[in-house]
Design a protein around this motif. Structure first.
Motif, PDB file in Angstrom:
ATOM      1  N   CYS A 149       7.842   8.733  -0.075  1.00 31.68           N
ATOM      2  CA  CYS A 149       6.983   7.563   0.054  1.00 31.68           C
ATOM      3  C   CYS A 149       5.713   7.966   0.772  1.00 31.68           C
ATOM      4  O   CYS A 149       5.767   8.611   1.825  1.00 31.68           O
ATOM      5  CB  CYS A 149       7.702   6.475   0.856  1.00 31.68           C
ATOM      6  SG  CYS A 149       9.195   5.886   0.042  1.00 31.68           S
ATOM      7  N   TYR A 150       4.561   7.609   0.200  1.00 34.72           N
ATOM      8  CA  TYR A 150       3.278   7.886   0.825  1.00 34.72           C
ATOM      9  C   TYR A 150       2.553   6.566   1.020  1.00 34.72           C
ATOM     10  O   TYR A 150       2.832   5.577   0.343  1.00 34.72           O
ATOM     11  CB  TYR A 150       2.413   8.763  -0.058  1.00 34.72           C
ATOM     12  CG  TYR A 150       2.974  10.147  -0.310  1.00 34.72           C
ATOM     13  CD1 TYR A 150       2.738  11.164   0.611  1.00 34.72           C
ATOM     14  CD2 TYR A 150       3.698  10.420  -1.461  1.00 34.72           C
ATOM     15  CE1 TYR A 150       3.236  12.434   0.391  1.00 34.72           C
ATOM     16  CE2 TYR A 150       4.201  11.681  -1.688  1.00 34.72           C
ATOM     17  CZ  TYR A 150       3.964  12.691  -0.762  1.00 34.72           C
ATOM     18  OH  TYR A 150       4.460  13.945  -0.990  1.00 34.72           O
ATOM     19  N   CYS A 151       1.577   6.528   1.937  1.00 32.17           N
ATOM     20  CA  CYS A 151       0.619   5.437   1.962  1.00 32.17           C
ATOM     21  C   CYS A 151      -0.466   5.782   0.955  1.00 32.17           C
ATOM     22  O   CYS A 151      -0.827   6.966   0.825  1.00 32.17           O
ATOM     23  CB  CYS A 151       0.005   5.297   3.358  1.00 32.17           C
ATOM     24  SG  CYS A 151       1.196   4.724   4.580  1.00 32.17           S
TER      25      CYS A 151
ATOM     26  N   PHE B  82      -5.087   4.549   3.582  1.00 36.09           N
ATOM     27  CA  PHE B  82      -4.109   3.964   4.517  1.00 36.09           C
ATOM     28  C   PHE B  82      -3.290   5.066   5.155  1.00 36.09           C
ATOM     29  O   PHE B  82      -3.189   6.172   4.612  1.00 36.09           O
ATOM     30  CB  PHE B  82      -3.186   2.991   3.760  1.00 36.09           C
ATOM     31  CG  PHE B  82      -3.899   1.727   3.345  1.00 36.09           C
ATOM     32  CD1 PHE B  82      -3.803   0.574   4.126  1.00 36.09           C
ATOM     33  CD2 PHE B  82      -4.656   1.711   2.176  1.00 36.09           C
ATOM     34  CE1 PHE B  82      -4.466  -0.562   3.731  1.00 36.09           C
ATOM     35  CE2 PHE B  82      -5.323   0.574   1.794  1.00 36.09           C
ATOM     36  CZ  PHE B  82      -5.227  -0.582   2.561  1.00 36.09           C
ATOM     37  N   GLU B  83      -2.742   4.762   6.314  1.00 38.30           N
ATOM     38  CA  GLU B  83      -1.875   5.739   6.976  1.00 38.30           C
ATOM     39  C   GLU B  83      -0.690   5.039   7.618  1.00 38.30           C
ATOM     40  O   GLU B  83      -0.734   3.843   7.923  1.00 38.30           O
ATOM     41  CB  GLU B  83      -2.659   6.546   8.009  1.00 38.30           C
ATOM     42  CG  GLU B  83      -3.196   5.701   9.155  1.00 38.30           C
ATOM     43  CD  GLU B  83      -3.951   6.544  10.178  1.00 38.30           C
ATOM     44  OE1 GLU B  83      -4.581   7.542   9.766  1.00 38.30           O
ATOM     45  OE2 GLU B  83      -3.910   6.193  11.369  1.00 38.30           O
ATOM     46  N   GLU B  84       0.366   5.822   7.826  1.00 42.83           N
ATOM     47  CA  GLU B  84       1.631   5.310   8.359  1.00 42.83           C
ATOM     48  C   GLU B  84       1.479   4.976   9.848  1.00 42.83           C
ATOM     49  O   GLU B  84       0.977   5.781  10.627  1.00 42.83           O
ATOM     50  CB  GLU B  84       2.698   6.391   8.163  1.00 42.83           C
ATOM     51  CG  GLU B  84       4.056   6.043   8.674  1.00 42.83           C
ATOM     52  CD  GLU B  84       4.912   5.387   7.603  1.00 42.83           C
ATOM     53  OE1 GLU B  84       4.591   5.534   6.412  1.00 42.83           O
ATOM     54  OE2 GLU B  84       5.902   4.743   7.971  1.00 42.83           O
TER      55      GLU B  84
ATOM     56  N   CYS C 283       1.979   0.733   6.318  1.00 42.72           N
ATOM     57  CA  CYS C 283       0.736   1.417   5.989  1.00 42.72           C
ATOM     58  C   CYS C 283      -0.433   0.564   6.463  1.00 42.72           C
ATOM     59  O   CYS C 283      -0.571  -0.585   6.059  1.00 42.72           O
ATOM     60  CB  CYS C 283       0.638   1.655   4.483  1.00 42.72           C
ATOM     61  SG  CYS C 283       1.896   2.787   3.876  1.00 42.72           S
TER      62      CYS C 283
ATOM     63  N   HIS D 204       0.819  -1.226   0.000  1.00 39.40           N
ATOM     64  CA  HIS D 204       0.000   0.000   0.000  1.00 39.40           C
ATOM     65  C   HIS D 204       0.844   1.263   0.000  1.00 39.40           C
ATOM     66  O   HIS D 204       0.463   2.275   0.549  1.00 39.40           O
ATOM     67  CB  HIS D 204      -0.964   0.006   1.207  1.00 39.40           C
ATOM     68  CG  HIS D 204      -1.711  -1.271   1.372  1.00 39.40           C
ATOM     69  ND1 HIS D 204      -2.595  -1.725   0.431  1.00 39.40           N
ATOM     70  CD2 HIS D 204      -1.682  -2.192   2.369  1.00 39.40           C
ATOM     71  CE1 HIS D 204      -3.082  -2.891   0.837  1.00 39.40           C
ATOM     72  NE2 HIS D 204      -2.546  -3.199   2.014  1.00 39.40           N
ATOM     73  N   ARG D 205       2.016   1.151  -0.587  1.00 42.78           N
ATOM     74  CA  ARG D 205       2.914   2.318  -0.626  1.00 42.78           C
ATOM     75  C   ARG D 205       2.931   2.912  -2.027  1.00 42.78           C
ATOM     76  O   ARG D 205       2.766   2.222  -3.012  1.00 42.78           O
ATOM     77  CB  ARG D 205       4.331   1.909  -0.249  1.00 42.78           C
ATOM     78  CG  ARG D 205       4.516   1.748   1.237  1.00 42.78           C
ATOM     79  CD  ARG D 205       5.908   2.197   1.626  1.00 42.78           C
ATOM     80  NE  ARG D 205       6.106   2.106   3.060  1.00 42.78           N
ATOM     81  CZ  ARG D 205       5.918   3.145   3.866  1.00 42.78           C
ATOM     82  NH1 ARG D 205       5.565   4.305   3.365  1.00 42.78           N
ATOM     83  NH2 ARG D 205       6.106   3.013   5.164  1.00 42.78           N
TER      84      ARG D 205
ATOM     85  N   PRO E 291      -1.898  12.054   2.945  1.00 43.39           N
ATOM     86  CA  PRO E 291      -0.891  11.025   3.198  1.00 43.39           C
ATOM     87  C   PRO E 291      -0.162  11.309   4.507  1.00 43.39           C
ATOM     88  O   PRO E 291      -0.037  12.444   4.919  1.00 43.39           O
ATOM     89  CB  PRO E 291       0.055  11.149   2.011  1.00 43.39           C
ATOM     90  CG  PRO E 291      -0.140  12.530   1.495  1.00 43.39           C
ATOM     91  CD  PRO E 291      -1.542  12.939   1.844  1.00 43.39           C
ATOM     92  N   THR E 292       0.275  10.246   5.125  1.00 44.81           N
ATOM     93  CA  THR E 292       1.033  10.442   6.360  1.00 44.81           C
ATOM     94  C   THR E 292       2.385  11.032   5.998  1.00 44.81           C
ATOM     95  O   THR E 292       2.818  10.987   4.847  1.00 44.81           O
ATOM     96  CB  THR E 292       1.250   9.107   7.057  1.00 44.81           C
ATOM     97  OG1 THR E 292       1.880   8.239   6.121  1.00 44.81           O
ATOM     98  CG2 THR E 292      -0.049   8.511   7.515  1.00 44.81           C
TER      99      THR E 292
END
Ligand SMILES: *[C@@H]1O[C@H](CO)[C@@H](O)[C@H](O)[C@H]1NC(C)=O
Ligand SMILES: [Ca+2]
Length: 373
Positions: free
Chosen positions: A318-320, A324-326, A331, A306-307, A364-365
């Motif tokens: 890099c984001y989720c 999704f979140e970090e 993620c 999920h990245r 994104p986180t």
């Protein structure tokens, strides 16, 4: 009785103090006030020349006009326009000395047509002829014809004040303004005339206009075998003067240090083509440094499920993916908003609460920097 004496003596003391203190400046100011009055008088004289010209040219009108030319009425009209109403000095001087203007108008005008000379110099004695100064109108340093030999200003010139000494124009020095300052040389010179010109940029002092005429070179220049002052190339010295990630630019008499392009790690000049090596996140391609796309490398730059990888200039992020979140480096699904406890009503409930909620969902986180991975 006592208080009257006191007031009188107080007034007298102040008056004496005032006159002594303001003497020199007063004298210069009085002259310029007087000059303003006579200038305005001459303007008024011209202005009124066309007045009372009825348009016709009968004998009667001709007679009337010639009478007006020298009349008291015309004088009064001119005198009215001598001062701005706001100028105390001017109005004061005109009030005090109006009888002189009348005398000139009726009795002296023909014999002494120059009002400034008659009124300000000879009668009021507040000005002096050009090139002279002080109470007795003595000649300025260098003579009244060309005070300071044409290369300076004579203190008090044209007034009853001053010392007659010279303040020289730029390039000149000395009591008579005949000498040249450092960085200038005499192109022409005799006892009464001097022309100073600027030395070549490479000379501290000189005897002529070129870099071969220097007595001494300026800093940043050095004497070559022919005895001419030439630029020092600071950039080709054994220990160049610039810091890391700067390149050196030689200039005449100096140099400068410029920042390398940000794609470089060290450089010999401007732009990505002059890199000595490429900065982190950039690679050499055909002699220039270009961004590495970390997201397309064989080794994934953003490992894990999920990245999402986003390439940036010189780096990547890099984001989720959405939803999704970090959390602890992985993620995880973002908790559903319905499961959150109802928030307390805000003081301003109209402020788009739904959109705010949505923003937090899709945001994104904070991505880890690639150093962290
Ligand atoms: C000095 O030089 C000026 C300008 O060249 C010239 O007009 C003047 O006559 C010269 N005076 C003397 C005394 O030689
Ligand atoms: Ca240089």
């Amino acid at each position: 009785m006592l208080s009257i004496v006191f007031v009188l003596s107080f007034w007298a003391t102040n008056f004496i103090f005032y006159t002594a203190y303001t003497d020199a400046k007063d004298l210069k100011d009085s002259c310029s006030t007087c000059r303003q009055i006579t200038d305005n008088f001459n303007k008024g004289f011209e202005r009124t020349a066309k007045q009372n010209f009825g348009g016709g040219n009968t004998a009667w009108e001709e007679r009337k006009l010639s009478k007006y030319e020298t009349s008291e009425i015309r004088l009064m009209e001119i005198v009215e326009g001598l001062c701005d109403s706001s100028s105390f000095e001017c109005n004061h001087m005109v009030e005090e000395h109006e009888e002189h203007l009348e005398t000139w108008w009726f009795k002296r005008k023909t014999k002494h047509p120059d009002l400034f000379k008659w009124f300000c110099i000879d009668t009021m004695k507040v000005c002096c002829p050009k090139g002279t100064f002080g109470p007795d109108c003595n000649a300025c340093v260098g003579g009244s014809e060309r005070p300071c030999h044409g290369n300076g200003a004579c203190d008090g010139d044209g007034t009853r004040a001053g010392h007659g000494k010279c303040s020289c124009h730029h390039g000149y020095k000395g009591e008579f303004c005949l000498d040249c300052i450092d960085g200038y040389f005499n192109e022409e010179r005799n006892d009464t005339f001097s022309l100073c010109k600027e030395c070549h940029a490479s000379c501290k002092t000189c005897t002529g206009p070129t870099n071969e005429d220097c007595d001494e070179c300026k800093p940043g220049w050095e004497e070559n075998e022919e005895g001419a002052c030439t630029d020092v190339d600071e950039c080709s010295k054994e220990s160049p003067p610039c810091k890391e990630n700067q390149y050196c630019l030689n200039t005449d008499g100096s140099y400068s240090c410029k920042a390398c392009d940000k794609v470089c790690s060290g450089c010999s000049g401007p732009g990505p083509e002059h890199c000595l090596a490429c900065a982190d996140g950039y690679k050499d391609e055909e002699g220039t440094c270009i961004d590495i796309n970390e997201c397309e490398l064989a080794d994934p730059a953003c490992p894990g499920e999920h990245r999402e990888c986003v390439n940036t200039k010189g780096s990547y992020k890099c984001y989720c993916v959405s939803g999704f979140e970090e959390q602890d480096g992985v993620c995880v699904p973002t908790p559903e908003p319905e499961q959150e406890p109802e928030p307390e009503p805000e003081p301003e409930p109209e402020q788009e609460p739904e959109e705010n909620q949505e923003d937090t969902d899709s945001k994104p986180t904070d991505p880890p920097t690639h150093e962290d991975l």
